[in-house]
Scaffold this motif. Sequence first.
Motif, PDB file in Angstrom:
ATOM      1  N   PHE A 262     -32.893 -65.675 -31.847  1.00  0.00           N
ATOM      2  CA  PHE A 262     -33.462 -67.128 -31.475  1.00  0.00           C
ATOM      3  C   PHE A 262     -34.534 -66.715 -30.563  1.00  0.00           C
ATOM      4  CE2 PHE A 262     -33.892 -71.372 -30.167  1.00  0.00           C
ATOM      5  CZ  PHE A 262     -33.601 -72.106 -31.377  1.00  0.00           C
ATOM      6  N   ASP A 263     -34.615 -65.526 -29.950  1.00  0.00           N
ATOM      7  CA  ASP A 263     -35.557 -65.317 -28.865  1.00  0.00           C
ATOM      8  C   ASP A 263     -35.631 -66.261 -27.741  1.00  0.00           C
ATOM      9  OD1 ASP A 263     -37.257 -63.396 -27.958  1.00  0.00           O
ATOM     10  OD2 ASP A 263     -39.248 -64.178 -29.211  1.00  0.00           O
ATOM     11  N   ILE A 264     -34.358 -66.427 -27.286  1.00  0.00           N
ATOM     12  CA  ILE A 264     -34.354 -67.368 -25.981  1.00  0.00           C
ATOM     13  C   ILE A 264     -35.032 -66.900 -24.834  1.00  0.00           C
ATOM     14  CG2 ILE A 264     -32.006 -66.615 -25.439  1.00  0.00           C
ATOM     15  CD1 ILE A 264     -32.637 -69.916 -26.807  1.00  0.00           C
ATOM     16  N   ASP A 265     -35.124 -67.865 -23.895  1.00  0.00           N
ATOM     17  CA  ASP A 265     -35.771 -67.573 -22.687  1.00  0.00           C
ATOM     18  C   ASP A 265     -34.752 -67.433 -21.448  1.00  0.00           C
ATOM     19  OD1 ASP A 265     -38.545 -67.819 -23.912  1.00  0.00           O
ATOM     20  OD2 ASP A 265     -38.091 -69.685 -23.772  1.00  0.00           O
ATOM     21  N   MET A 266     -33.758 -68.299 -21.684  1.00  0.00           N
ATOM     22  CA  MET A 266     -32.734 -68.255 -20.487  1.00  0.00           C
ATOM     23  C   MET A 266     -31.363 -68.397 -20.924  1.00  0.00           C
ATOM     24  SD  MET A 266     -34.750 -71.424 -18.570  1.00  0.00           S
ATOM     25  CE  MET A 266     -34.346 -72.581 -19.393  1.00  0.00           C
ATOM     26  N   VAL A 267     -30.281 -68.083 -20.247  1.00  0.00           N
ATOM     27  CA  VAL A 267     -29.118 -68.190 -20.722  1.00  0.00           C
ATOM     28  C   VAL A 267     -28.062 -68.564 -19.548  1.00  0.00           C
ATOM     29  CG1 VAL A 267     -27.089 -66.807 -21.742  1.00  0.00           C
ATOM     30  CG2 VAL A 267     -29.474 -66.578 -22.730  1.00  0.00           C
TER      31      VAL A 267
ATOM     32  N   LEU B  51     -29.213 -55.828 -21.298  1.00  0.00           N
ATOM     33  CA  LEU B  51     -29.667 -54.774 -22.041  1.00  0.00           C
ATOM     34  C   LEU B  51     -30.433 -55.150 -23.117  1.00  0.00           C
ATOM     35  CD1 LEU B  51     -26.485 -52.410 -21.733  1.00  0.00           C
ATOM     36  CD2 LEU B  51     -28.682 -52.154 -20.461  1.00  0.00           C
ATOM     37  N   MET B  52     -29.932 -56.159 -23.938  1.00  0.00           N
ATOM     38  CA  MET B  52     -30.625 -56.263 -25.155  1.00  0.00           C
ATOM     39  C   MET B  52     -31.969 -57.274 -24.989  1.00  0.00           C
ATOM     40  SD  MET B  52     -27.298 -58.031 -27.110  1.00  0.00           S
ATOM     41  CE  MET B  52     -27.640 -58.370 -28.700  1.00  0.00           C
ATOM     42  N   MET B  53     -31.902 -57.957 -23.897  1.00  0.00           N
ATOM     43  CA  MET B  53     -33.104 -58.923 -23.393  1.00  0.00           C
ATOM     44  C   MET B  53     -33.613 -58.613 -22.071  1.00  0.00           C
ATOM     45  SD  MET B  53     -32.359 -62.475 -25.738  1.00  0.00           S
ATOM     46  CE  MET B  53     -33.905 -62.858 -25.768  1.00  0.00           C
ATOM     47  N   PRO B  54     -34.150 -57.706 -21.758  1.00  0.00           N
ATOM     48  CA  PRO B  54     -34.326 -57.363 -20.158  1.00  0.00           C
ATOM     49  C   PRO B  54     -35.074 -58.257 -19.523  1.00  0.00           C
ATOM     50  CG  PRO B  54     -34.892 -55.537 -21.525  1.00  0.00           C
ATOM     51  CD  PRO B  54     -34.721 -56.681 -22.397  1.00  0.00           C
ATOM     52  N   ASP B  55     -36.178 -59.207 -20.146  1.00  0.00           N
ATOM     53  CA  ASP B  55     -36.765 -60.072 -19.182  1.00  0.00           C
ATOM     54  C   ASP B  55     -36.524 -61.568 -19.234  1.00  0.00           C
ATOM     55  OD1 ASP B  55     -37.640 -60.203 -21.762  1.00  0.00           O
ATOM     56  OD2 ASP B  55     -39.829 -60.063 -21.375  1.00  0.00           O
ATOM     57  N   ILE B  56     -35.255 -61.811 -19.750  1.00  0.00           N
ATOM     58  CA  ILE B  56     -34.896 -63.267 -19.681  1.00  0.00           C
ATOM     59  C   ILE B  56     -34.278 -63.609 -18.374  1.00  0.00           C
ATOM     60  CG2 ILE B  56     -34.282 -63.517 -22.128  1.00  0.00           C
ATOM     61  CD1 ILE B  56     -31.506 -63.272 -21.490  1.00  0.00           C
ATOM     62  N   ASN B  57     -34.181 -64.958 -18.167  1.00  0.00           N
ATOM     63  CA  ASN B  57     -33.320 -65.437 -16.878  1.00  0.00           C
ATOM     64  C   ASN B  57     -32.087 -65.706 -17.212  1.00  0.00           C
ATOM     65  OD1 ASN B  57     -35.674 -65.355 -15.169  1.00  0.00           O
ATOM     66  ND2 ASN B  57     -36.045 -67.538 -15.169  1.00  0.00           N
ATOM     67  N   MET B  58     -31.142 -65.264 -16.442  1.00  0.00           N
ATOM     68  CA  MET B  58     -29.960 -65.518 -16.722  1.00  0.00           C
ATOM     69  C   MET B  58     -29.161 -65.955 -15.628  1.00  0.00           C
ATOM     70  SD  MET B  58     -27.599 -62.750 -18.810  1.00  0.00           S
ATOM     71  CE  MET B  58     -28.499 -61.556 -18.726  1.00  0.00           C
ATOM     72  N   ALA B  59     -28.199 -67.097 -15.783  1.00  0.00           N
ATOM     73  CA  ALA B  59     -27.515 -67.647 -14.176  1.00  0.00           C
ATOM     74  C   ALA B  59     -26.301 -67.080 -14.359  1.00  0.00           C
ATOM     75  CB  ALA B  59     -27.243 -69.129 -14.976  1.00  0.00           C
TER      76      ALA B  59
ATOM     77  N   GLU C 188     -32.786 -60.321  -3.208  1.00  0.00           N
ATOM     78  CA  GLU C 188     -33.382 -61.300  -2.297  1.00  0.00           C
ATOM     79  C   GLU C 188     -33.759 -62.481  -2.959  1.00  0.00           C
ATOM     80  OE1 GLU C 188     -38.054 -61.200  -1.204  1.00  0.00           O
ATOM     81  OE2 GLU C 188     -37.169 -59.294  -1.704  1.00  0.00           O
ATOM     82  N   ILE C 189     -33.717 -63.610  -1.984  1.00  0.00           N
ATOM     83  CA  ILE C 189     -33.731 -65.125  -2.801  1.00  0.00           C
ATOM     84  C   ILE C 189     -35.348 -65.250  -2.867  1.00  0.00           C
ATOM     85  CG2 ILE C 189     -33.484 -67.483  -2.431  1.00  0.00           C
ATOM     86  CD1 ILE C 189     -31.023 -66.485  -0.695  1.00  0.00           C
ATOM     87  N   GLY C 190     -35.800 -65.851  -4.280  1.00  0.00           N
ATOM     88  CA  GLY C 190     -37.053 -65.968  -4.440  1.00  0.00           C
ATOM     89  C   GLY C 190     -37.468 -67.440  -3.935  1.00  0.00           C
ATOM     90  N   TYR C 191     -37.466 -67.507  -2.574  1.00  0.00           N
ATOM     91  CA  TYR C 191     -37.939 -68.865  -1.902  1.00  0.00           C
ATOM     92  C   TYR C 191     -39.262 -69.332  -2.510  1.00  0.00           C
ATOM     93  CZ  TYR C 191     -33.478 -69.439   0.747  1.00  0.00           C
ATOM     94  OH  TYR C 191     -32.084 -69.716   0.881  1.00  0.00           O
ATOM     95  N   GLY C 192     -39.289 -70.474  -2.859  1.00  0.00           N
ATOM     96  CA  GLY C 192     -40.797 -71.211  -2.893  1.00  0.00           C
ATOM     97  C   GLY C 192     -41.616 -70.761  -4.327  1.00  0.00           C
ATOM     98  N   GLU C 193     -40.681 -69.956  -5.221  1.00  0.00           N
ATOM     99  CA  GLU C 193     -41.166 -69.528  -6.286  1.00  0.00           C
ATOM    100  C   GLU C 193     -40.490 -70.341  -7.502  1.00  0.00           C
ATOM    101  OE1 GLU C 193     -41.490 -65.232  -6.919  1.00  0.00           O
ATOM    102  OE2 GLU C 193     -40.766 -65.177  -4.798  1.00  0.00           O
ATOM    103  N   TRP C 194     -41.204 -70.359  -8.297  1.00  0.00           N
ATOM    104  CA  TRP C 194     -40.343 -71.258  -9.568  1.00  0.00           C
ATOM    105  C   TRP C 194     -39.306 -70.361 -10.529  1.00  0.00           C
ATOM    106  CZ3 TRP C 194     -44.120 -74.889 -13.091  1.00  0.00           C
ATOM    107  CH2 TRP C 194     -44.262 -75.764 -12.381  1.00  0.00           C
ATOM    108  N   GLY C 195     -39.870 -68.946 -10.287  1.00  0.00           N
ATOM    109  CA  GLY C 195     -38.938 -67.968 -11.103  1.00  0.00           C
ATOM    110  C   GLY C 195     -38.896 -68.192 -12.534  1.00  0.00           C
ATOM    111  N   ASP C 196     -40.296 -68.343 -13.088  1.00  0.00           N
ATOM    112  CA  ASP C 196     -39.968 -68.607 -14.558  1.00  0.00           C
ATOM    113  C   ASP C 196     -39.544 -67.324 -15.310  1.00  0.00           C
ATOM    114  OD1 ASP C 196     -40.701 -71.341 -14.711  1.00  0.00           O
ATOM    115  OD2 ASP C 196     -42.910 -70.607 -14.561  1.00  0.00           O
ATOM    116  N   SER C 197     -39.039 -67.612 -16.571  1.00  0.00           N
ATOM    117  CA  SER C 197     -38.579 -66.513 -17.434  1.00  0.00           C
ATOM    118  C   SER C 197     -39.850 -65.667 -17.954  1.00  0.00           C
ATOM    119  CB  SER C 197     -37.917 -67.067 -18.740  1.00  0.00           C
ATOM    120  OG  SER C 197     -37.751 -66.125 -19.602  1.00  0.00           O
ATOM    121  N   LYS C 198     -39.736 -64.436 -17.564  1.00  0.00           N
ATOM    122  CA  LYS C 198     -40.841 -63.409 -17.877  1.00  0.00           C
ATOM    123  C   LYS C 198     -40.948 -63.440 -19.434  1.00  0.00           C
ATOM    124  CE  LYS C 198     -41.696 -60.695 -14.107  1.00  0.00           C
ATOM    125  NZ  LYS C 198     -40.634 -60.940 -12.897  1.00  0.00           N
TER     126      LYS C 198
END
Length: 360
Positions: free
Chosen positions: A223-228, A267-275, A342-352
Motif C-alpha cells: 500500500f506504500d504507507i507513510d506512517m504506521v 527493515l522493509m520500509m526504512p524511511d517511514i514514520n513509526m510510532a 534526540e527530540i526533534g523540537y520545533g520540527e514537523w518531522g514529516d514522513s520522509k
Amino acid sequence: MNIKEIIAERIFTKENLVFLLESKGEDRQFLFESSARVKKNTISDKVYFRGLIEFSNICKKNCLYCGIRSGRSDLNRYNIDDEEILKAVEFAYQNKYGSVVLQSGERDDIAFVDRIDNLLREIKRISNNEVGVTLSLGEQSKETYQRWFESGAHRYLLRIESSNRELYSKIHPNNELHDFDKRLQALKDLKEVGYQTGTGVMVGLPFQTTEILAEDLLFMQSFDIDMVGMGPYIEHKDTPLYEFRDELLPKEERFDRTLKMIAILRLMMPDINMAATTAMQSIDKLGREKAIKVGANVVMPNITPGQYRDDYFLYDNKPCTDDSAEDCKNCLEARIAITDHEIGYGEWGDSKHFYSRKKD
Ligand code: 5AD
Ligand code: SF4
Ligand code: FES
C-alpha cells in the motif's frame, strides 16, 4: 535461508517474515540490531513529538475490542469544547511539539465535519501555521477528507486493524458500518487527497497467526504507507472480545511480537514514520523506549486535559490517565534521553517516505 541472508538481501517473502516474527535468542537480537542500524542510517536518531488530544469518546461504531464502543451505555461520554482543545494546542505550540493529533471516536454528521473544519483553521491561525495537524477521526467521505485537508490537516491515521478480511470480520460487528472494503477505500481516498497516510494493526488479537501478521506487513508495504502505528491488543473487560481472553498469548509475548513487527517493518520500509504507541507502555514500563530502540521514531505525549482522560480507556491499564500534559512531557523527555535519541523540537518531522514516494 538464514536470518543474515534474509536481512542482507532484503528478501521479505511471507515465509521469511514468519521466520523473523518467530525468531528467538541470537536471531531475535540480530533482527533488533539490524533494524536499529537501518533506522540510524536512514532517518537519524531523532524522535518527534505529536501532542495527542483525545477530544471526545463519542463514537457511532461498535468495534468488538474497544472500550469506548457505542454499545457501552455505562460510559460517561464527553466532548471537549473548542476553547479547551485550543488551549491544549497552545501548550503543544509553546513547548515546541512539531504537531498535534486530534483523535476521537467516529462521527460523520455535518455538525462534526463543520466543527473539525473550523477547528483546523483556528489551530493554524493561533500557531501562525506552525503546528502540523494529524487527524485520527476514522472513516469519512472523500469530500470530507478533502475539506479537512484544505483547512490545514496534512496527515491522517486510519488503522486497518487487520488486513485479513476474515479476522477483520471476527473483531467487528458484521454490518455496513464496519465494512472491510469501506475501510480500504477510505485509506485509498486519503492517499489520493494527498495526506501523509498512516495505518496500523493490533498485534496479538485472538485468532491472529504469525502468517496473518506477515500479511499485514506485506499489506503496508504494497500500500506504500507513510506512517504506521502498531500496538499490542489489550483485552478490555467490558467488550465482547473479552470472551476470548483465554486464547490470547501472554501479554509479554504480544509485546514482543509488536516489537518484532516494528523492527521488521523498519527493515522493509526504512524511511517511514513509526510510532512507539501508548499501548506498548501499558504492558511494559519501558515499552515505548524499547520500541524506539528497535525502529520507532514518533511518540505521542498525551495533552488531553486531565479530567477527561479517565473516560478514554480504549483498553484496560491505559497509562497517563492520572497525569497532566506537563507530566507527560517531563516523563517522556527523561525516557527518550535514556534511549540515546534526540527530540526533534520545533520540527514537523514529516514522513520522509511521503516525499520520496511523491517524487517517483
Ligand atoms: N487494545 C489495543 N488497541 C486498541 N484500540 C482500540 N481498542 C484497543 C484494544 N482493546 C486501538 C485501535 C484503534 C486505536 C485508536 O486504538 O487500533 O485504531
Ligand atoms: Fe469507535 Fe475507534 Fe473504538 Fe471502533 S476503535 S469503537 S471506531 S473509537
Ligand atoms: Fe504520560 Fe509518562 S508519558 S506520564
